[in-house]
Design a protein around this motif. Sequence first.
Motif, short mmCIF file in Angstrom:
data_model
loop_
_atom_site.label_atom_id
_atom_site.label_comp_id
_atom_site.label_asym_id
_atom_site.label_seq_id
_atom_site.Cartn_x
_atom_site.Cartn_y
_atom_site.Cartn_z
N TYR A 1 0.83 -1.20 0.00
CA TYR A 1 0.00 0.00 0.00
C TYR A 1 0.88 1.25 0.00
O TYR A 1 0.63 2.20 -0.77
N SER B 1 -9.90 18.82 2.08
CA SER B 1 -9.83 17.51 2.72
C SER B 1 -9.09 17.59 4.04
O SER B 1 -9.52 17.03 5.05
N TRP B 2 -7.99 18.31 4.05
CA TRP B 2 -7.17 18.42 5.25
C TRP B 2 -7.95 19.08 6.40
O TRP B 2 -7.98 18.58 7.52
N VAL C 1 -10.50 16.60 7.65
CA VAL C 1 -9.97 15.48 8.42
C VAL C 1 -9.51 15.94 9.81
O VAL C 1 -9.78 15.29 10.82
N PHE D 1 -14.37 11.41 11.08
CA PHE D 1 -13.70 10.15 10.82
C PHE D 1 -12.80 9.73 11.96
O PHE D 1 -12.08 10.55 12.53
N ARG E 1 -9.82 8.24 13.87
CA ARG E 1 -8.41 7.98 13.62
C ARG E 1 -7.79 7.18 14.75
O ARG E 1 -6.65 6.76 14.68
N LEU F 1 0.54 7.44 8.07
CA LEU F 1 -0.07 6.67 6.98
C LEU F 1 -1.60 6.78 7.06
O LEU F 1 -2.29 6.89 6.04
N LEU F 2 -2.11 6.78 8.28
CA LEU F 2 -3.55 6.87 8.48
C LEU F 2 -4.07 8.24 8.04
O LEU F 2 -5.09 8.35 7.35
N VAL F 3 -3.35 9.28 8.42
CA VAL F 3 -3.76 10.63 8.04
C VAL F 3 -3.69 10.78 6.52
O VAL F 3 -4.60 11.31 5.88
N MET F 4 -2.63 10.26 5.93
CA MET F 4 -2.49 10.32 4.47
C MET F 4 -3.68 9.61 3.82
O MET F 4 -4.27 10.12 2.85
N THR F 5 -4.04 8.44 4.35
CA THR F 5 -5.17 7.69 3.80
C THR F 5 -6.45 8.51 3.82
O THR F 5 -7.15 8.61 2.81
N LEU F 6 -6.71 9.14 4.95
CA LEU F 6 -7.93 9.95 5.07
C LEU F 6 -7.91 11.13 4.10
O LEU F 6 -8.90 11.40 3.43
#
Lengths: 313, 303
Positions: free
Chosen positions: A41, A300-301, A304, A310, A312, B123-128
Amino acid sequence: MTLAPLSDQLAADAPGRRRPARGSGRAPGRVPIGYVFVSLYALLALAFGIVPSLYAVLLAFTNPTGGFAGVDNFVKVVGDFRFWPAVLHVTIYLIIWLTGLVIFVVALALIVHAVRVRWASTTLRFVYYLPGALAGASSVLLWLFVLDPTASPVTGLLRLMGFNSFVQVIQPGNLPTIFAIIAFWTGAGGWIVIMYGALNNISTDVIEAARIDGANTVQIAFSIQLPMLRKWIAYMGVMSLAAGTQLFVEPQLLSQASNAVVPNDYSLNQLAYQYAFQQNDFNGAAAISLILLVVALLLSWVFVTRGGLFERE
Amino acid sequence: MTMTALLSERRRRPALRAWGGRSVAGIVLLVFVLFFLIPMVWLLFAVTKSSRALIVTDPFSPGSWSDFAANWNQLFGFQDGAVTAWMGNSALYAGGALLITLLVSIPAGYALALTEFRLRNPLLVMTLVVMLIPGTALVLPVFLELNSVGLIGTPLSVILPMSFFPFGVYLTYIYFSTSIPRDLLAAARIDGCTELQVFTRIALPLATPVVALVAFFSFVQNWNNFFLPFIMLPSSDGYPIQVGLTSLLAATPAFNPSSAGSDSIQLPTLALGTIVSILPVLIVFLFSQRFLVAGMTAGGTKE
């Protein structure tokens, strides 16, 4: 059941062996197993997310011979006589689309949610959702038919509004509305389903309490359900705003179907495409797509990090 | 004011008003049912007509079997069976990307949910973040990148970018972190499972629902993808059906008068092309509506 004796065993284990068993998956002195599982990934993310973004940055700030160009490319594309009209087109489209989307999706979700008959509610959601199967070029093609008064299933309606030919329908002033209708037709159903799910998550106790206190359906909708949907409405708005700035396939196909009555540089993405494929100006194309990418990333940033919708952790 | 007094006072008029409100709500629902359904129902009738009948007959009257067959033959005879080739390409791209997506996303979501490593949070933040940006935003940058290394025009130039599917990773992550108890995995480790065995023997068999969900979204999105293949695949041989539709459109004299010729496409044939292009997705939709409704809301956490 089987878990109980196993956890007893866990407790009886030597303290030294507990660390790897806690789910860290880390054997002493070795690479954590997590890295192995995410390696593919991470590779794809690097190859098709991070590297292309950085490469676009590089291209946007260099000239065709590879020398540093500063903001020349941005000055060039922003100064292009097609740039601001494209921005205007996309903006008008976004205003119409987002307004319609928020009002109708929320209203429909609330009404469908109030339908007590189970099969009716399920069927309604399914009917609204079904056009989602026709995304992209297929839905645009279908709408070409619907908007062509000679073949349309709603010829009467079109003539009533004063449209007698396809060319009359696709006059520049109508295009943002047309694109908004197409986007709404394909995308609204998915959002209605999502809003419906969010409405289901509101505790029935709260609604019941309000009803006993004498609130009617409309009051409940405005003072309880809407505030509780706020996060989801914001989510829909941000996602749709980001997606809308990318407008491409609708004007592209319409341009082709109208013999260029609709210009092929109607939207920003089309302009970027023109730069890359008609003018062979990859630096200019990179500059436009970078502007679009930054807008999308920012939205998006913010969502998030500030939205809290969402999970985390 | 007591509760009963309040109730009885409010009850008289609202009875009438509720009735009015209900009919307004009913009309709104009906108007939108028509809005969403009419184009699709019309499409089913359109493909059974000749191009003359399409214009002169009632839009919702059935045509004839022979006209349907004629449309069918014209569609699949277009450019010596180009439509069949495009459907094959779509299957290859969407199917290939689906396989790689599953191979990549399921382990990644598992690792993000149930293991610890230093790069986990970034990686998680990038995914979101990437999940929330529209798919088209990265298409031109990816094109510029692949173009510089000469990979344009190959099937891999669409399959690999499609396989980067952060939404799938996120769904898997949510699933593993909410529905699999860590104790279960710990127990397996105590029993002597290696990390790989914990994943393949314990986690994977429990993950069927999320595998199906990721597969659905990946397939639908990639089958319908237009911008990426439109840019990556310059030659008609490599088109997926979505891009092939533009060729059909260009060959339709009704929309493009300059295309009148031997290999031209009539309106009902174009309508049939539209149906054929979405048939696989439509079938998947019809069979998965129940689990979909549950799955679409699983993307976010509950309030």
